[in-house]
Design a protein around this motif. Structure first.
Motif, PDB file in Angstrom:
ATOM      1  N   ASN A 282       7.377  -6.411  15.107  1.00  0.00           N
ATOM      2  CA  ASN A 282       6.773  -6.984  13.750  1.00  0.00           C
ATOM      3  C   ASN A 282       7.434  -7.572  12.714  1.00  0.00           C
ATOM      4  OD1 ASN A 282       6.255  -5.296  11.102  1.00  0.00           O
ATOM      5  ND2 ASN A 282       4.254  -5.897  11.865  1.00  0.00           N
ATOM      6  N   ASP A 283       6.779  -8.463  12.131  1.00  0.00           N
ATOM      7  CA  ASP A 283       7.495  -9.427  11.111  1.00  0.00           C
ATOM      8  C   ASP A 283       8.244  -8.564  10.296  1.00  0.00           C
ATOM      9  OD1 ASP A 283       5.120  -8.684   9.918  1.00  0.00           O
ATOM     10  OD2 ASP A 283       4.542 -10.921   9.412  1.00  0.00           O
ATOM     11  N   ALA A 284       7.802  -7.445   9.302  1.00  0.00           N
ATOM     12  CA  ALA A 284       8.109  -6.762   8.420  1.00  0.00           C
ATOM     13  C   ALA A 284       9.207  -5.763   8.919  1.00  0.00           C
ATOM     14  CB  ALA A 284       7.091  -5.989   7.713  1.00  0.00           C
TER      15      ALA A 284
ATOM     16  N   ALA B  78      -5.105  -1.465   1.096  1.00  0.00           N
ATOM     17  CA  ALA B  78      -4.030  -1.946  -0.116  1.00  0.00           C
ATOM     18  C   ALA B  78      -3.949  -3.177   0.104  1.00  0.00           C
ATOM     19  CB  ALA B  78      -2.867  -0.904   0.270  1.00  0.00           C
ATOM     20  N   GLU B  79      -3.685  -3.805   0.926  1.00  0.00           N
ATOM     21  CA  GLU B  79      -3.148  -5.588   0.941  1.00  0.00           C
ATOM     22  C   GLU B  79      -4.339  -6.311   0.551  1.00  0.00           C
ATOM     23  OE1 GLU B  79      -2.011  -6.714   4.919  1.00  0.00           O
ATOM     24  OE2 GLU B  79      -4.061  -7.538   5.556  1.00  0.00           O
ATOM     25  N   THR B  80      -5.539  -5.779   0.587  1.00  0.00           N
ATOM     26  CA  THR B  80      -6.640  -6.516  -0.032  1.00  0.00           C
ATOM     27  C   THR B  80      -6.405  -6.644  -1.450  1.00  0.00           C
ATOM     28  OG1 THR B  80      -7.866  -5.763   1.892  1.00  0.00           O
ATOM     29  CG2 THR B  80      -9.198  -6.972  -0.016  1.00  0.00           C
TER      30      THR B  80
ATOM     31  N   SER C 243       4.939   0.794  10.968  1.00  0.00           N
ATOM     32  CA  SER C 243       4.637   1.614   9.895  1.00  0.00           C
ATOM     33  C   SER C 243       3.096   1.254   9.484  1.00  0.00           C
ATOM     34  CB  SER C 243       5.545   1.732   8.820  1.00  0.00           C
ATOM     35  OG  SER C 243       6.084   0.703   8.424  1.00  0.00           O
ATOM     36  N   GLU C 244       2.970   0.023   9.169  1.00  0.00           N
ATOM     37  CA  GLU C 244       1.581  -0.549   8.598  1.00  0.00           C
ATOM     38  C   GLU C 244       1.144   0.072   7.458  1.00  0.00           C
ATOM     39  OE1 GLU C 244      -0.287  -3.176  10.268  1.00  0.00           O
ATOM     40  OE2 GLU C 244       1.748  -3.761  11.099  1.00  0.00           O
ATOM     41  N   LEU C 245       1.988   0.246   6.305  1.00  0.00           N
ATOM     42  CA  LEU C 245       1.390   0.984   5.328  1.00  0.00           C
ATOM     43  C   LEU C 245       0.855  -0.078   4.344  1.00  0.00           C
ATOM     44  CD1 LEU C 245       4.477   3.462   4.966  1.00  0.00           C
ATOM     45  CD2 LEU C 245       2.274   4.025   5.459  1.00  0.00           C
ATOM     46  N   GLY C 246       0.761  -1.140   4.665  1.00  0.00           N
ATOM     47  CA  GLY C 246      -0.095  -2.183   3.887  1.00  0.00           C
ATOM     48  C   GLY C 246      -1.446  -1.973   3.985  1.00  0.00           C
ATOM     49  N   HIS C 247      -1.744  -1.060   4.794  1.00  0.00           N
ATOM     50  CA  HIS C 247      -3.335  -0.690   5.142  1.00  0.00           C
ATOM     51  C   HIS C 247      -3.511   0.512   4.972  1.00  0.00           C
ATOM     52  CE1 HIS C 247      -3.734  -4.681   7.189  1.00  0.00           C
ATOM     53  NE2 HIS C 247      -2.535  -4.158   7.973  1.00  0.00           N
ATOM     54  N   ILE C 248      -2.898   1.315   4.019  1.00  0.00           N
ATOM     55  CA  ILE C 248      -3.466   2.520   3.553  1.00  0.00           C
ATOM     56  C   ILE C 248      -4.420   2.394   2.624  1.00  0.00           C
ATOM     57  CG2 ILE C 248      -1.208   3.826   3.856  1.00  0.00           C
ATOM     58  CD1 ILE C 248      -0.914   3.430   0.679  1.00  0.00           C
TER      59      ILE C 248
HETATM   60  C1  BGC Z   1      -0.065  -6.754   9.157  1.00  0.00           C
HETATM   61  C2  BGC Z   1       1.516  -6.487   9.362  1.00  0.00           C
HETATM   62  C3  BGC Z   1       2.307  -7.488   9.145  1.00  0.00           C
HETATM   63  C4  BGC Z   1       1.782  -7.897   7.662  1.00  0.00           C
HETATM   64  C5  BGC Z   1       2.744  -9.008   7.049  1.00  0.00           C
HETATM   65  C6  BGC Z   1      -0.348  -7.243   7.834  1.00  0.00           C
HETATM   66  O1  BGC Z   1      -1.720  -7.578   7.581  1.00  0.00           O
HETATM   67  O2  BGC Z   1      -1.012  -5.738   9.633  1.00  0.00           O
HETATM   68  O3  BGC Z   1       1.580  -5.961  10.618  1.00  0.00           O
HETATM   69  O4  BGC Z   1       3.761  -6.799   9.085  1.00  0.00           O
HETATM   70  O5  BGC Z   1       0.550  -8.205   7.527  1.00  0.00           O
HETATM   71  O6  BGC Z   1       2.757 -10.067   7.681  1.00  0.00           O
END
Ligand code: BGC
Length: 250
Positions: free
Chosen positions: A110-112, A167-169, A155-160
Protein backbone atom coordinates in the motif's frame (compact mmCIF):
# COMPACT_ATOMS: atom_id res chain seq x y z
CA UNK A 1 26.82 8.48 -0.62
CA UNK A 2 26.96 4.79 -1.38
CA UNK A 3 26.16 4.09 -5.01
CA UNK A 4 25.13 0.53 -4.26
CA UNK A 5 21.36 0.01 -4.47
CA UNK A 6 19.98 -3.00 -2.61
CA UNK A 7 16.45 -2.62 -4.04
CA UNK A 8 14.41 -0.72 -6.60
CA UNK A 9 11.30 1.17 -5.53
CA UNK A 10 8.36 2.22 -7.71
CA UNK A 11 5.51 4.45 -6.60
CA UNK A 12 2.25 4.34 -8.56
CA UNK A 13 0.36 7.61 -8.28
CA UNK A 14 -2.65 9.11 -10.00
CA UNK A 15 -0.62 11.35 -12.32
CA UNK A 16 2.83 9.77 -12.38
CA UNK A 17 4.61 6.45 -11.87
CA UNK A 18 8.04 7.06 -10.37
CA UNK A 19 10.93 4.75 -9.66
CA UNK A 20 14.54 4.75 -8.51
CA UNK A 21 17.17 2.35 -7.22
CA UNK A 22 17.60 2.78 -3.48
CA UNK A 23 20.26 2.17 -0.87
CA UNK A 24 17.75 1.06 1.77
CA UNK A 25 20.33 1.14 4.58
CA UNK A 26 20.62 4.88 4.09
CA UNK A 27 17.19 5.55 2.63
CA UNK A 28 18.65 7.29 -0.42
CA UNK A 29 18.30 7.05 -4.16
CA UNK A 30 21.47 5.84 -5.85
CA UNK A 31 20.42 7.29 -9.23
CA UNK A 32 18.10 10.02 -10.40
CA UNK A 33 14.50 8.84 -10.34
CA UNK A 34 12.50 8.24 -13.51
CA UNK A 35 8.91 9.49 -13.79
CA UNK A 36 6.48 8.43 -16.48
CA UNK A 37 2.92 9.76 -16.71
CA UNK A 38 0.29 7.35 -15.42
CA UNK A 39 -1.56 5.92 -18.44
CA UNK A 40 -5.11 7.17 -19.02
CA UNK A 41 -7.53 5.16 -16.87
CA UNK A 42 -4.64 3.53 -14.97
CA UNK A 43 -5.84 0.00 -15.64
CA UNK A 44 -3.66 -2.89 -14.42
CA UNK A 45 -2.15 -3.99 -17.77
CA UNK A 46 -1.25 -0.47 -18.86
CA UNK A 47 0.29 0.30 -15.46
CA UNK A 48 2.26 -2.97 -15.59
CA UNK A 49 3.76 -1.82 -18.91
CA UNK A 50 4.98 1.43 -17.34
CA UNK A 51 6.34 -0.37 -14.29
CA UNK A 52 8.28 -2.65 -16.67
CA UNK A 53 9.60 0.36 -18.60
CA UNK A 54 10.90 1.90 -15.38
CA UNK A 55 12.55 -1.32 -14.19
CA UNK A 56 14.18 -1.88 -17.59
CA UNK A 57 15.49 1.70 -17.63
CA UNK A 58 17.62 1.01 -14.54
CA UNK A 59 18.88 -2.40 -15.78
CA UNK A 60 18.91 -3.88 -12.26
CA UNK A 61 20.86 -7.04 -11.38
CA UNK A 62 18.60 -10.10 -11.78
CA UNK A 63 18.27 -10.68 -8.02
CA UNK A 64 17.71 -7.05 -7.00
CA UNK A 65 14.40 -6.85 -5.07
CA UNK A 66 11.69 -4.64 -6.57
CA UNK A 67 8.99 -3.01 -4.45
CA UNK A 68 5.90 -1.34 -5.94
CA UNK A 69 3.23 0.75 -4.19
CA UNK A 70 -0.48 0.70 -4.92
CA UNK A 71 -3.07 3.20 -3.66
CA UNK A 72 -5.28 0.48 -2.16
CA UNK A 73 -5.33 -2.44 0.25
CA UNK A 74 -2.84 -5.16 -0.72
CA UNK A 75 -3.03 -8.57 0.94
CA UNK A 76 -0.54 -11.23 -0.16
CA UNK A 77 0.03 -9.34 -3.40
CA UNK A 78 -3.69 -9.12 -4.25
CA UNK A 79 -5.43 -5.72 -4.42
CA UNK A 80 -8.48 -5.65 -2.16
CA UNK A 81 -9.73 -2.10 -2.57
CA UNK A 82 -9.70 0.72 -5.10
CA UNK A 83 -11.16 3.89 -3.59
CA UNK A 84 -9.46 6.25 -6.05
CA UNK A 85 -8.28 3.92 -8.81
CA UNK A 86 -9.95 1.84 -11.49
CA UNK A 87 -12.24 -0.80 -9.91
CA UNK A 88 -10.67 -3.50 -12.11
CA UNK A 89 -7.76 -3.57 -9.64
CA UNK A 90 -9.95 -5.21 -6.99
CA UNK A 91 -9.14 -8.91 -6.87
CA UNK A 92 -6.19 -8.50 -9.26
CA UNK A 93 -3.16 -10.53 -8.22
CA UNK A 94 -0.86 -7.57 -8.72
CA UNK A 95 2.21 -9.42 -7.54
CA UNK A 96 1.73 -12.13 -10.21
CA UNK A 97 0.77 -9.61 -12.91
CA UNK A 98 3.92 -7.54 -12.38
CA UNK A 99 6.14 -10.60 -11.82
CA UNK A 100 5.02 -12.13 -15.10
CA UNK A 101 5.52 -8.87 -16.97
CA UNK A 102 8.97 -8.27 -15.44
CA UNK A 103 10.23 -11.85 -15.22
CA UNK A 104 11.22 -11.26 -11.60
CA UNK A 105 9.73 -11.26 -8.10
CA UNK A 106 7.93 -8.12 -7.03
CA UNK A 107 6.80 -6.96 -3.60
CA UNK A 108 3.54 -4.97 -3.67
CA UNK A 109 2.59 -2.67 -0.82
CA UNK A 110 0.00 0.00 0.00
CA UNK A 111 1.29 3.49 -0.89
CA UNK A 112 0.76 5.04 2.55
CA UNK A 113 2.36 2.03 4.24
CA UNK A 114 5.46 2.50 2.08
CA UNK A 115 5.61 6.22 2.90
CA UNK A 116 5.16 5.49 6.60
CA UNK A 117 8.00 3.00 6.68
CA UNK A 118 10.29 5.46 4.89
CA UNK A 119 9.43 8.37 7.21
CA UNK A 120 9.84 6.16 10.32
CA UNK A 121 13.30 4.95 9.31
CA UNK A 122 14.71 7.83 7.27
CA UNK A 123 12.48 10.86 7.68
CA UNK A 124 10.35 12.85 10.11
CA UNK A 125 9.84 9.96 12.57
CA UNK A 126 13.34 8.48 12.37
CA UNK A 127 14.05 6.40 15.47
CA UNK A 128 10.67 7.18 17.04
CA UNK A 129 9.49 4.30 19.24
CA UNK A 130 5.87 3.68 20.16
CA UNK A 131 3.07 4.14 17.66
CA UNK A 132 3.78 6.43 14.71
CA UNK A 133 0.74 7.22 12.57
CA UNK A 134 1.47 8.64 9.13
CA UNK A 135 -1.38 10.13 7.14
CA UNK A 136 -1.09 11.17 3.52
CA UNK A 137 -3.48 13.93 2.49
CA UNK A 138 -4.01 13.91 -1.26
CA UNK A 139 -6.78 12.66 -3.52
CA UNK A 140 -7.64 10.33 -0.66
CA UNK A 141 -6.33 9.90 2.86
CA UNK A 142 -3.84 7.08 3.29
CA UNK A 143 -2.63 5.91 6.68
CA UNK A 144 0.25 3.84 8.02
CA UNK A 145 0.69 2.48 11.53
CA UNK A 146 4.26 1.78 12.59
CA UNK A 147 4.75 0.33 16.04
CA UNK A 148 8.31 0.34 17.39
CA UNK A 149 9.53 0.43 13.79
CA UNK A 150 7.29 -2.42 12.53
CA UNK A 151 4.55 -1.81 10.02
CA UNK A 152 0.98 -2.94 10.75
CA UNK A 153 -0.21 -2.98 7.12
CA UNK A 154 -3.42 -1.81 5.46
CA UNK A 155 -4.79 0.31 8.28
CA UNK A 156 -7.07 2.34 5.92
CA UNK A 157 -8.03 4.91 8.55
CA UNK A 158 -8.80 7.43 5.83
CA UNK A 159 -12.14 5.66 5.59
CA UNK A 160 -13.32 5.97 9.18
CA UNK A 161 -16.77 7.47 9.34
CA UNK A 162 -17.03 10.98 10.71
CA UNK A 163 -20.43 12.67 10.95
CA UNK A 164 -21.88 9.98 8.69
CA UNK A 165 -19.26 10.52 5.97
CA UNK A 166 -16.10 8.82 4.80
CA UNK A 167 -13.29 10.85 6.41
CA UNK A 168 -11.33 11.27 3.17
CA UNK A 169 -14.37 12.73 1.42
CA UNK A 170 -14.41 15.55 3.99
CA UNK A 171 -10.77 16.06 4.91
CA UNK A 172 -8.45 15.01 2.05
CA UNK A 173 -6.63 17.71 0.08
CA UNK A 174 -9.03 16.95 -2.79
CA UNK A 175 -11.99 17.90 -0.54
CA UNK A 176 -10.34 21.22 0.24
CA UNK A 177 -9.82 21.92 -3.48
CA UNK A 178 -13.23 20.64 -4.57
CA UNK A 179 -15.07 22.74 -2.01
CA UNK A 180 -12.70 25.73 -2.17
CA UNK A 181 -12.08 25.62 1.60
CA UNK A 182 -9.79 28.25 3.08
CA UNK A 183 -7.03 27.21 5.50
CA UNK A 184 -9.18 27.71 8.61
CA UNK A 185 -12.12 25.72 7.26
CA UNK A 186 -9.91 22.87 6.12
CA UNK A 187 -7.99 22.87 9.41
CA UNK A 188 -11.35 22.55 11.22
CA UNK A 189 -12.02 19.34 9.35
CA UNK A 190 -8.50 18.08 9.96
CA UNK A 191 -8.91 18.86 13.67
CA UNK A 192 -11.99 16.61 13.83
CA UNK A 193 -10.21 13.90 11.88
CA UNK A 194 -7.02 13.82 13.94
CA UNK A 195 -8.99 14.00 17.19
CA UNK A 196 -10.85 10.86 16.10
CA UNK A 197 -7.54 9.11 15.35
CA UNK A 198 -6.18 10.22 18.71
CA UNK A 199 -9.16 8.74 20.51
CA UNK A 200 -8.86 5.46 18.65
CA UNK A 201 -5.10 4.98 18.84
CA UNK A 202 -3.33 7.30 21.33
CA UNK A 203 -0.29 7.53 19.03
CA UNK A 204 3.16 8.77 20.01
CA UNK A 205 3.50 10.90 16.87
CA UNK A 206 1.51 11.92 13.79
CA UNK A 207 3.38 12.52 10.54
CA UNK A 208 1.54 14.37 7.77
CA UNK A 209 2.63 13.32 4.29
CA UNK A 210 1.46 13.82 0.74
CA UNK A 211 2.01 16.92 -1.40
CA UNK A 212 0.60 19.12 1.39
CA UNK A 213 3.61 18.37 3.61
CA UNK A 214 5.46 21.10 1.67
CA UNK A 215 2.95 23.70 2.85
CA UNK A 216 2.39 22.31 6.34
CA UNK A 217 2.97 25.70 8.00
CA UNK A 218 -0.31 26.86 6.44
CA UNK A 219 -2.45 24.41 8.43
CA UNK A 220 -0.48 22.47 11.08
CA UNK A 221 -0.23 25.46 13.46
CA UNK A 222 -4.05 25.67 13.38
CA UNK A 223 -4.41 22.16 14.85
CA UNK A 224 -4.61 21.60 18.61
CA UNK A 225 -3.95 18.02 19.55
CA UNK A 226 -2.42 16.18 22.50
CA UNK A 227 -0.20 14.21 20.12
CA UNK A 228 2.75 15.93 18.43
CA UNK A 229 2.12 16.34 14.70
CA UNK A 230 4.92 17.02 12.21
CA UNK A 231 5.23 17.26 8.42
CA UNK A 232 6.86 14.43 6.48
CA UNK A 233 10.35 15.27 5.28
CA UNK A 234 10.98 12.85 2.39
CA UNK A 235 8.37 14.50 0.16
CA UNK A 236 7.62 12.48 -2.96
CA UNK A 237 10.58 10.16 -2.36
CA UNK A 238 8.89 8.40 0.56
CA UNK A 239 6.85 5.87 -1.44
CA UNK A 240 9.83 4.77 -3.51
CA UNK A 241 12.14 4.45 -0.50
CA UNK A 242 9.56 2.59 1.59
CA UNK A 243 8.62 0.17 -1.20
CA UNK A 244 12.30 -0.57 -1.82
CA UNK A 245 12.96 -1.05 1.89
CA UNK A 246 10.07 -3.48 2.33
CA UNK A 247 11.10 -5.38 -0.82
CA UNK A 248 14.60 -5.71 0.63
CA UNK A 249 13.04 -7.34 3.70
CA UNK A 250 13.82 -4.54 6.12
C1 BGC B 1 -7.01 4.25 -0.22
C2 BGC B 1 -5.74 3.88 0.47
C3 BGC B 1 -4.61 4.75 -0.04
C4 BGC B 1 -4.96 6.22 0.04
C5 BGC B 1 -3.88 7.11 -0.53
C6 BGC B 1 -7.26 5.73 -0.07
O1 BGC B 1 -8.44 6.08 -0.73
O2 BGC B 1 -8.10 3.53 0.34
O3 BGC B 1 -5.44 2.53 0.29
O4 BGC B 1 -3.46 4.49 0.73
O5 BGC B 1 -6.18 6.47 -0.63
O6 BGC B 1 -3.62 6.83 -1.86
Amino acid sequence: MSKQPDALGIDIGGSGIKGAPVDTRKGRFTQKRLRIATPEGARPDAVADVVAEIVEHFEPEPGLPVGVTLPGVVVSGVARSAANIDPSWIGTDVRSLFAKRLGREVHVVNDADAAGVAERHHGAAEGQDGLVVLTTLGTGIGTALIMDGRLVPNSELGHIEIGGEDAETRAAESARDREGLDAAAWAGRLQTYYEALEQLLCPTLFVVGGGVSKRADEFLPLLHLSTPIVPATLKNKAGIIGAARLAAGR
